[in-house]
Design an enzyme around this catalytic site. Sequence first.
Site, PDB file in Angstrom:
ATOM      1  N   LYS A  83       4.753   4.338 -16.907  1.00 23.83           N
ATOM      2  CA  LYS A  83       3.704   5.147 -16.237  1.00 23.83           C
ATOM      3  C   LYS A  83       3.309   6.577 -16.545  1.00 23.83           C
ATOM      4  CE  LYS A  83       2.698   4.037 -10.980  1.00 23.83           C
ATOM      5  NZ  LYS A  83       3.148   4.272  -9.909  1.00 23.83           N
TER       6      LYS A  83
HETATM    7  O1  G3P Z   1       1.889   4.156  -6.111  1.00 21.39           O
HETATM    8  C1  G3P Z   1       2.006   5.134  -6.050  1.00 21.39           C
HETATM    9  C2  G3P Z   1       1.915   5.377  -4.755  1.00 21.39           C
HETATM   10  O2  G3P Z   1       3.168   5.701  -4.313  1.00 21.39           O
HETATM   11  C3  G3P Z   1       1.521   6.290  -3.919  1.00 21.39           C
HETATM   12  O3  G3P Z   1       1.806   6.296  -2.212  1.00 21.39           O
HETATM   13  O4  G3P Z   1       1.699   6.963   0.100  1.00 21.39           O
HETATM   14  O5  G3P Z   1       2.678   8.822  -1.722  1.00 21.39           O
HETATM   15  O6  G3P Z   1      -0.094   8.275  -1.467  1.00 21.39           O
HETATM   16  P1  G3P Z   1       1.485   7.705  -1.398  1.00 21.39           P
END
Ligand code: G3P
Length: 217
Positions: A83
């Site tokens: 990634k």
């Molecule tokens: O894969 C990306 C994810 O972990 C981000 O999620 O909810 O922190 O925007 P969030």
Amino acid sequence: MKFFIDTADVDAIRELHDLGMVDGVTTNPSLILKSGRNILEVTKEICSFVQGPVSAEVVALKADDMIAEGRKLAAIAPNIAVKVPLTWDGLKTCKVLSGEGFMVNVTLCFSANQALIAAKAGATFISPFIGRLDDINLDGLDLIGDIRTIYDNYDFKTQILAASIRSANHVKDCAMIGADVVTAPPAVIKALASHVLTDKGLDQFIADWAKTGQKIL
Ligand code: G3P
């Protein structure tokens, strides 16, 4: 649609994996912090039972260092997707590592142009963050639709990996648009099975069955 599980919580992954609901896993530095575990160890454990792509994120900011970190992460298992962030150095890293045959997941995508240039850099996956666009009153699903149109216009093979998924509705809407993958927290995957009328209907069936006085076994 493929379900990737967005966590480094191995127990949570195993629970869904046993149900056949795990086509892959994504982690990031924040999820590694949350797990309290070493990135190399927890990623190796995940790869010991998940056959699909397992994303592990580099943390360097310069391409040469990203490439070195990416090669080390890719050495953990054949199903590692390295990634990298959607920066110019991340794109350089994507070009090099994809050219070496590694899967690359380009993350922190917030615009269609970012997704376009990531595809041209050889990304295996592009990770547009729906929830974080919604957080600033933009429409994250519009971005998924735009990327789908652009990728289909030019037959790009990069897979749309919808990320920052916050609800079951996000999953449905991504499926309607045609995202290739959603990566979601375990709780969101489990929420796909929930409906209040299912619970209400089952309660009524059980109550009515009790009145029959019958048993099946
Ligand atoms: O894969 C990306 C994810 O972990 C981000 O999620 O909810 O922190 O925007 P969030």
